[in-house]
Design a protein around this motif. Sequence first.
Motif, PDB file in Angstrom:
ATOM      1  N   TRP A  77     -16.405   1.199   0.233  1.00  0.00           N
ATOM      2  CA  TRP A  77     -16.558   2.026  -0.973  1.00  0.00           C
ATOM      3  C   TRP A  77     -17.888   1.789  -1.681  1.00  0.00           C
ATOM      4  O   TRP A  77     -18.017   2.088  -2.865  1.00  0.00           O
ATOM      5  CB  TRP A  77     -15.407   1.721  -1.949  1.00  0.00           C
ATOM      6  N   THR A  78     -18.882   1.278  -0.948  1.00  0.00           N
ATOM      7  CA  THR A  78     -20.144   0.943  -1.602  1.00  0.00           C
ATOM      8  C   THR A  78     -20.811   2.170  -2.249  1.00  0.00           C
ATOM      9  O   THR A  78     -21.452   2.046  -3.288  1.00  0.00           O
ATOM     10  CB  THR A  78     -21.120   0.295  -0.607  1.00  0.00           C
ATOM     11  N   GLY A  79     -20.665   3.338  -1.616  1.00  0.00           N
ATOM     12  CA  GLY A  79     -21.261   4.546  -2.189  1.00  0.00           C
ATOM     13  C   GLY A  79     -20.702   4.873  -3.555  1.00  0.00           C
ATOM     14  O   GLY A  79     -21.455   5.112  -4.514  1.00  0.00           O
ATOM     15  N   ARG A  80     -19.372   4.875  -3.663  1.00  0.00           N
ATOM     16  CA  ARG A  80     -18.745   5.180  -4.942  1.00  0.00           C
ATOM     17  C   ARG A  80     -18.967   4.058  -5.955  1.00  0.00           C
ATOM     18  O   ARG A  80     -19.124   4.315  -7.156  1.00  0.00           O
ATOM     19  CB  ARG A  80     -17.245   5.418  -4.739  1.00  0.00           C
ATOM     20  N   ILE A  81     -18.970   2.824  -5.470  1.00  0.00           N
ATOM     21  CA  ILE A  81     -19.230   1.694  -6.374  1.00  0.00           C
ATOM     22  C   ILE A  81     -20.641   1.795  -6.932  1.00  0.00           C
ATOM     23  O   ILE A  81     -20.873   1.513  -8.122  1.00  0.00           O
ATOM     24  CB  ILE A  81     -19.018   0.352  -5.642  1.00  0.00           C
ATOM     25  N   LEU A  82     -21.591   2.212  -6.093  1.00  0.00           N
ATOM     26  CA  LEU A  82     -22.962   2.354  -6.561  1.00  0.00           C
ATOM     27  C   LEU A  82     -23.053   3.393  -7.680  1.00  0.00           C
ATOM     28  O   LEU A  82     -23.758   3.179  -8.672  1.00  0.00           O
ATOM     29  CB  LEU A  82     -23.877   2.739  -5.404  1.00  0.00           C
ATOM     30  N   ARG A  83     -22.337   4.492  -7.529  1.00  0.00           N
ATOM     31  CA  ARG A  83     -22.340   5.509  -8.592  1.00  0.00           C
ATOM     32  C   ARG A  83     -21.733   4.954  -9.874  1.00  0.00           C
ATOM     33  O   ARG A  83     -22.198   5.263 -10.980  1.00  0.00           O
ATOM     34  CB  ARG A  83     -21.578   6.753  -8.129  1.00  0.00           C
ATOM     35  N   LEU A  84     -20.705   4.110  -9.730  1.00  0.00           N
ATOM     36  CA  LEU A  84     -20.107   3.460 -10.901  1.00  0.00           C
ATOM     37  C   LEU A  84     -21.110   2.518 -11.563  1.00  0.00           C
ATOM     38  O   LEU A  84     -21.249   2.493 -12.790  1.00  0.00           O
ATOM     39  CB  LEU A  84     -18.851   2.688 -10.486  1.00  0.00           C
ATOM     40  N   LEU A  85     -21.822   1.755 -10.755  1.00  0.00           N
ATOM     41  CA  LEU A  85     -22.826   0.828 -11.290  1.00  0.00           C
ATOM     42  C   LEU A  85     -23.943   1.582 -12.006  1.00  0.00           C
ATOM     43  O   LEU A  85     -24.435   1.134 -13.046  1.00  0.00           O
ATOM     44  CB  LEU A  85     -23.410  -0.017 -10.156  1.00  0.00           C
ATOM     45  N   GLU A  86     -24.346   2.718 -11.442  1.00  0.00           N
ATOM     46  CA  GLU A  86     -25.398   3.519 -12.080  1.00  0.00           C
ATOM     47  C   GLU A  86     -24.922   4.084 -13.410  1.00  0.00           C
ATOM     48  O   GLU A  86     -25.732   4.301 -14.316  1.00  0.00           O
ATOM     49  CB  GLU A  86     -25.821   4.652 -11.143  1.00  0.00           C
ATOM     50  N   TRP A  87     -23.617   4.313 -13.526  1.00  0.00           N
ATOM     51  CA  TRP A  87     -23.065   4.791 -14.797  1.00  0.00           C
ATOM     52  C   TRP A  87     -22.988   3.657 -15.814  1.00  0.00           C
ATOM     53  O   TRP A  87     -23.290   3.844 -16.992  1.00  0.00           O
ATOM     54  CB  TRP A  87     -21.687   5.398 -14.567  1.00  0.00           C
ATOM     55  N   ILE A  88     -22.590   2.468 -15.341  1.00  0.00           N
ATOM     56  CA  ILE A  88     -22.468   1.317 -16.239  1.00  0.00           C
ATOM     57  C   ILE A  88     -23.835   0.833 -16.699  1.00  0.00           C
ATOM     58  O   ILE A  88     -24.053   0.540 -17.878  1.00  0.00           O
ATOM     59  CB  ILE A  88     -21.708   0.168 -15.538  1.00  0.00           C
ATOM     60  N   SER A  89     -24.770   0.736 -15.750  1.00  0.00           N
ATOM     61  CA  SER A  89     -26.115   0.223 -16.069  1.00  0.00           C
ATOM     62  C   SER A  89     -27.162   1.152 -15.457  1.00  0.00           C
ATOM     63  O   SER A  89     -27.731   0.856 -14.401  1.00  0.00           O
ATOM     64  CB  SER A  89     -26.282  -1.202 -15.522  1.00  0.00           C
ATOM     65  N   PRO A  90     -27.404   2.286 -16.085  1.00  0.00           N
ATOM     66  CA  PRO A  90     -28.364   3.248 -15.518  1.00  0.00           C
ATOM     67  C   PRO A  90     -29.766   2.666 -15.462  1.00  0.00           C
ATOM     68  O   PRO A  90     -30.109   1.757 -16.228  1.00  0.00           O
ATOM     69  CB  PRO A  90     -28.287   4.439 -16.485  1.00  0.00           C
ATOM     70  N   ALA A  91     -30.543   3.187 -14.532  1.00  0.00           N
ATOM     71  CA  ALA A  91     -31.926   2.740 -14.402  1.00  0.00           C
ATOM     72  C   ALA A  91     -32.676   2.964 -15.714  1.00  0.00           C
ATOM     73  O   ALA A  91     -32.482   3.979 -16.388  1.00  0.00           O
ATOM     74  CB  ALA A  91     -32.617   3.487 -13.264  1.00  0.00           C
ATOM     75  N   THR A  92     -33.482   2.007 -16.099  1.00  0.00           N
ATOM     76  CA  THR A  92     -34.251   2.129 -17.329  1.00  0.00           C
ATOM     77  C   THR A  92     -35.350   3.180 -17.153  1.00  0.00           C
ATOM     78  O   THR A  92     -35.689   3.570 -16.031  1.00  0.00           O
ATOM     79  CB  THR A  92     -34.895   0.785 -17.704  1.00  0.00           C
ATOM     80  N   VAL A  93     -35.896   3.619 -18.275  1.00  0.00           N
ATOM     81  CA  VAL A  93     -37.007   4.580 -18.223  1.00  0.00           C
ATOM     82  C   VAL A  93     -38.159   3.995 -17.410  1.00  0.00           C
ATOM     83  O   VAL A  93     -38.791   4.678 -16.601  1.00  0.00           O
ATOM     84  CB  VAL A  93     -37.472   4.931 -19.652  1.00  0.00           C
ATOM     85  N   GLU A  94     -38.419   2.723 -17.618  1.00  0.00           N
ATOM     86  CA  GLU A  94     -39.502   2.058 -16.893  1.00  0.00           C
ATOM     87  C   GLU A  94     -39.234   2.062 -15.396  1.00  0.00           C
ATOM     88  O   GLU A  94     -40.148   2.303 -14.588  1.00  0.00           O
ATOM     89  CB  GLU A  94     -39.647   0.626 -17.401  1.00  0.00           C
ATOM     90  N   GLU A  95     -37.990   1.796 -14.984  1.00  0.00           N
ATOM     91  CA  GLU A  95     -37.650   1.802 -13.565  1.00  0.00           C
ATOM     92  C   GLU A  95     -37.785   3.196 -12.969  1.00  0.00           C
ATOM     93  O   GLU A  95     -38.264   3.362 -11.839  1.00  0.00           O
ATOM     94  CB  GLU A  95     -36.229   1.276 -13.365  1.00  0.00           C
ATOM     95  N   GLU A  96     -37.351   4.212 -13.719  1.00  0.00           N
ATOM     96  CA  GLU A  96     -37.469   5.593 -13.231  1.00  0.00           C
ATOM     97  C   GLU A  96     -38.936   5.976 -13.057  1.00  0.00           C
ATOM     98  O   GLU A  96     -39.314   6.594 -12.064  1.00  0.00           O
ATOM     99  CB  GLU A  96     -36.788   6.561 -14.208  1.00  0.00           C
ATOM    100  N   LEU A  97     -39.751   5.608 -14.036  1.00  0.00           N
ATOM    101  CA  LEU A  97     -41.167   5.939 -13.948  1.00  0.00           C
ATOM    102  C   LEU A  97     -41.867   5.148 -12.851  1.00  0.00           C
ATOM    103  O   LEU A  97     -42.804   5.638 -12.218  1.00  0.00           O
ATOM    104  CB  LEU A  97     -41.852   5.663 -15.288  1.00  0.00           C
ATOM    105  N   SER A  98     -41.426   3.912 -12.631  1.00  0.00           N
ATOM    106  CA  SER A  98     -42.088   3.031 -11.661  1.00  0.00           C
ATOM    107  C   SER A  98     -41.650   3.292 -10.232  1.00  0.00           C
ATOM    108  O   SER A  98     -42.166   2.657  -9.313  1.00  0.00           O
ATOM    109  CB  SER A  98     -41.808   1.560 -12.016  1.00  0.00           C
TER     110      SER A  98
END
Length: 538
Positions: free
Chosen positions: A305-326
């Motif tokens: 279930w790593t795919g669905r867990i990853l989506r859950l993790l992205e919801w709990i701790s979304p990438a920061t603006v800095e990470e998105e830009l970088s």
Amino acid sequence: MAAEIVANLLAGLGLFFIGVKFIGDNMKQMAGRSLRRLVGYLTLHPFFSAVSGVVAGALVQSANAVTFIMTSLISSRLITVRKAMPIIVWANVGNSLIVLLAVLDLRLAALYLLGTIGFCYYLNLDRSNRFRHAVGALLGLGLLLLGLIFMKEGADPLKKVEWLTRFLAYTKTSYALAFLSAGFLTFIVQSSTTVSVIAIAMAKVGLLGVEQTVMIIYGSNLGSGVSTWFMSANLKGMARQVAIFQTLFKVVGVAVLVPLFYAEIYLHLPALESIVSHLAGDFGRQMAYLFLLFQLCAAALVLPWTGRILRLLEWISPATVEEELSRPQYIYEQALDEPETALELAEKESLRLVRHLPDFLDDLREDTSSKPALGAVTLRKAVVEVGDEVRLFVTDLIDAHQSRELLEQALNLQNRVDIVGSLAETLAEFVALSHQAREMAKLAAFSGRMAEALHLILTTGYETAENPDLENCGVLLQLTADRGEMMAQIRRGFLGERNLEPTEHQNLMTLTTLFERTVWLLRRYGTLLESQATTSSR
């Protein structure tokens, strides 16, 4: 003794965090294509990920430490969260081998490593452009391991504390108490294996029952997960996602196996305890197998279930603006197989960087529309890091010995990317100094006008890069013509009209110099665009 225990735990925790920081900072500097390929190869196939995780867990003797090493690699963009997840899972399995072996000496490994690093510093390898970041990363790993040693050895006297022994013996009266006690002790000791080994030793001499030992093993795993959650509190975005994943891994194992334990006790349904009793006759080995089976069961529950867990993790701790830009949005390794496509993607990535240059000045301007200011520091880091990615990408393209025309375009692009990086550094310095000028009544309005003028020029630069025909390039070159004499007149007029303090005088001189440098860099950028447009129009 209590003060010594606390001091050792705090020192260990401090060294651990310093080690994680050293690893991340130096791995980021080492993030070349060859290292990326090596990490990519190790995570290309699930088998290699499993082997890497097991070996890392066994050698480091802490799945939590492996987790934080993964956060450093993610921060360095050497690995993605998705690829780090299987390594963390199998690191827990590798860590459980320590309970089986219980003979590896982490202290000796750390001391040998630190001794080797000391010789590297003695030989001045830390000053070598080739080896200094590798030495820094190894020093970080050594400090991280030493921190774990301090925490474990600092908590070791707890085994001899009479009240603790009585307390653990008291847990024989309650499964839940044994579970919670183990979780609490693991949180302090920072090692589920240490707590489990102590519990097995106490059970062998009759201080604990079999069922209480099982619950202590389960509780220690939960405590390990909670410890990871706590230690990741200062992390954000994708780096925190892997720490949460490690916590989730432990929680899933506990959520499934603890109910099975009660079903086995009260309903007499065969479960893990029955399985390990058939695997070995010795009680110690039975509990070691149980610790290993806990990790394997949790792995079997999580990995599909790593795919669905990853989506859950992205919801709990979304990438920061800095990470998105970088994070590069267009270039990728496989595109190098098609040179024309690769160059086009690199051009898009470069244009994306140029688009952000006017944003540096947003928090200095009154009219910034409705978009929030991203901050010059965040933008500078993002532009420089993505620029490094593009530069490496184009270097690989050049090394492939393509046609002369493509090589010329690639070199032109690489030079433009270098200029964009210099612009980012200059603009960040200009913004920082402008904030200081805002506090000076005589310079506040002047610095604001300079910011507006720069914003206009930078916006024109982006529009020209977006549509680099000869006419647009001509407009940019005219706009960025030599402003040296004009700036000299401004300085003389400003200094003649007002009685400036020494700090104000220095601020004015530096601001105008940075303004000139920005305009000069944009002119160089425009010249390269014009050269590219001339070549394309032939």
